[in-house]
Design a protein around this motif. Sequence first.
Motif, PDB file in Angstrom:
ATOM      1  N   LEU A   1      -4.188   5.022 -10.857  1.00  0.00           N
ATOM      2  CA  LEU A   1      -3.392   4.576 -11.998  1.00  0.00           C
ATOM      3  C   LEU A   1      -2.191   3.756 -11.538  1.00  0.00           C
ATOM      4  CD1 LEU A   1      -3.479   7.788 -14.221  1.00  0.00           C
ATOM      5  CD2 LEU A   1      -4.834   5.694 -14.476  1.00  0.00           C
ATOM      6  N   THR A   2      -1.581   4.160 -10.446  1.00  0.00           N
ATOM      7  CA  THR A   2      -0.452   3.399  -9.902  1.00  0.00           C
ATOM      8  C   THR A   2      -0.906   2.013  -9.477  1.00  0.00           C
ATOM      9  OG1 THR A   2       0.616   5.429  -9.122  1.00  0.00           O
ATOM     10  CG2 THR A   2       1.347   3.363  -8.138  1.00  0.00           C
TER      11      THR A   2
ATOM     12  N   ILE B   1       0.833  -1.203   0.000  1.00  0.00           N
ATOM     13  CA  ILE B   1       0.000   0.000   0.000  1.00  0.00           C
ATOM     14  C   ILE B   1       0.867   1.252   0.000  1.00  0.00           C
ATOM     15  CG2 ILE B   1      -1.689   1.326   1.334  1.00  0.00           C
ATOM     16  CD1 ILE B   1      -2.780  -1.402   2.339  1.00  0.00           C
ATOM     17  N   GLU B   2       1.903   1.241   0.821  1.00  0.00           N
ATOM     18  CA  GLU B   2       2.749   2.434   0.938  1.00  0.00           C
ATOM     19  C   GLU B   2       3.569   2.676  -0.325  1.00  0.00           C
ATOM     20  OE1 GLU B   2       4.915   2.302   4.623  1.00  0.00           O
ATOM     21  OE2 GLU B   2       3.057   2.253   5.817  1.00  0.00           O
ATOM     22  N   LYS B   3       3.867   1.624  -1.077  1.00  0.00           N
ATOM     23  CA  LYS B   3       4.551   1.804  -2.356  1.00  0.00           C
ATOM     24  C   LYS B   3       3.636   2.544  -3.329  1.00  0.00           C
ATOM     25  CE  LYS B   3       7.810   1.361  -5.393  1.00  0.00           C
ATOM     26  NZ  LYS B   3       9.037   2.196  -5.259  1.00  0.00           N
ATOM     27  N   ILE B   4       2.366   2.174  -3.344  1.00  0.00           N
ATOM     28  CA  ILE B   4       1.400   2.862  -4.200  1.00  0.00           C
ATOM     29  C   ILE B   4       1.283   4.325  -3.792  1.00  0.00           C
ATOM     30  CG2 ILE B   4      -1.058   3.011  -4.803  1.00  0.00           C
ATOM     31  CD1 ILE B   4      -1.129  -0.082  -4.592  1.00  0.00           C
ATOM     32  N   ILE B   5       1.195   4.569  -2.488  1.00  0.00           N
ATOM     33  CA  ILE B   5       1.084   5.937  -1.980  1.00  0.00           C
ATOM     34  C   ILE B   5       2.328   6.751  -2.322  1.00  0.00           C
ATOM     35  CG2 ILE B   5       0.950   7.355   0.107  1.00  0.00           C
ATOM     36  CD1 ILE B   5      -1.689   5.987  -0.591  1.00  0.00           C
ATOM     37  N   GLU B   6       3.487   6.125  -2.190  1.00  0.00           N
ATOM     38  CA  GLU B   6       4.739   6.827  -2.474  1.00  0.00           C
ATOM     39  C   GLU B   6       4.784   7.323  -3.919  1.00  0.00           C
ATOM     40  OE1 GLU B   6       9.581   6.060  -2.176  1.00  0.00           O
ATOM     41  OE2 GLU B   6       8.193   4.374  -2.008  1.00  0.00           O
ATOM     42  N   ILE B   7       4.380   6.456  -4.845  1.00  0.00           N
ATOM     43  CA  ILE B   7       4.392   6.839  -6.256  1.00  0.00           C
ATOM     44  C   ILE B   7       3.305   7.877  -6.532  1.00  0.00           C
ATOM     45  CG2 ILE B   7       4.063   6.006  -8.612  1.00  0.00           C
ATOM     46  CD1 ILE B   7       5.287   3.327  -7.674  1.00  0.00           C
TER      47      ILE B   7
ATOM     48  N   MET C   1       0.234  -1.747 -10.883  1.00  0.00           N
ATOM     49  CA  MET C   1       0.791  -2.764  -9.998  1.00  0.00           C
ATOM     50  C   MET C   1      -0.114  -3.976  -9.854  1.00  0.00           C
ATOM     51  SD  MET C   1       2.491  -0.246  -7.091  1.00  0.00           S
ATOM     52  CE  MET C   1       3.127  -1.603  -6.108  1.00  0.00           C
ATOM     53  N   GLY C   2      -1.180  -4.029 -10.659  1.00  0.00           N
ATOM     54  CA  GLY C   2      -2.038  -5.203 -10.680  1.00  0.00           C
ATOM     55  C   GLY C   2      -3.206  -5.169  -9.715  1.00  0.00           C
ATOM     56  N   TYR C   3      -3.528  -4.001  -9.186  1.00  0.00           N
ATOM     57  CA  TYR C   3      -4.635  -3.886  -8.241  1.00  0.00           C
ATOM     58  C   TYR C   3      -5.779  -3.077  -8.836  1.00  0.00           C
ATOM     59  CZ  TYR C   3      -1.634  -5.884  -4.682  1.00  0.00           C
ATOM     60  OH  TYR C   3      -0.829  -6.733  -3.981  1.00  0.00           O
TER      61      TYR C   3
END
Length: 203
Positions: free
Chosen positions: A141-142, A27-33, A146-148
């Motif tokens: 979009l991120t 989740i935090e990777k998505i938020i970071e991007i 990432m497949g979600y």
Amino acid sequence: MDFSKVIQERRSVKKYDQNVKMTKDEIEKIIEIASLSPSAWNLQQWHYLIVTDEDKKQQLQKCAWNQPKVSEASASIVVLGDLHAYERAGEVAEEWAQKGYVPADGKKGLVDSIYSFYENDQTKRDEAIRGASLAAMSLMLTAKDMGYATCPMIGFDPEAIRKEFNIPQNLIPALMITLGKGEESRERASRRSPKDIITYETF
């Protein structure tokens, strides 16, 4: 995934695989991007309330007209806009001076300009919603890349959410996003053509 494919294949997904649990790192990777989104003066007006606990998701679902996807998704996210983002003007000025965007003696002028721009309460609200919305689209979009799957939501009671989750007054619930594994099999609804939505130069 090719960017145009991300855009074309992103759908607002209503049903999720409840057996899929996303990790905080995912989740935090998505938020970071997503947080690379643009914002005026780089004030980054967004904040995210991320709800993954099953009981908390049930509470959030009650605030969202009891829509099942809120509790079925791996995470339900309340995207918040910060009315006080302009108070980070000093941090912005310091970084800009260090990077040579403004001269060292221009920091005060930059801070004064930012504070002056945000004197009006309507401007603060507009910018909070605008910033949160830009970040929300980037998040969706991120996630797709990432497949979600995601679904943006405006069907909720913002004041009920504020009370239930102790949201500070300076943060405005702009929209919600469900996040998890799922797919939308229905045919995509039609989109208006460019000729219907473009006006060149002036009306």
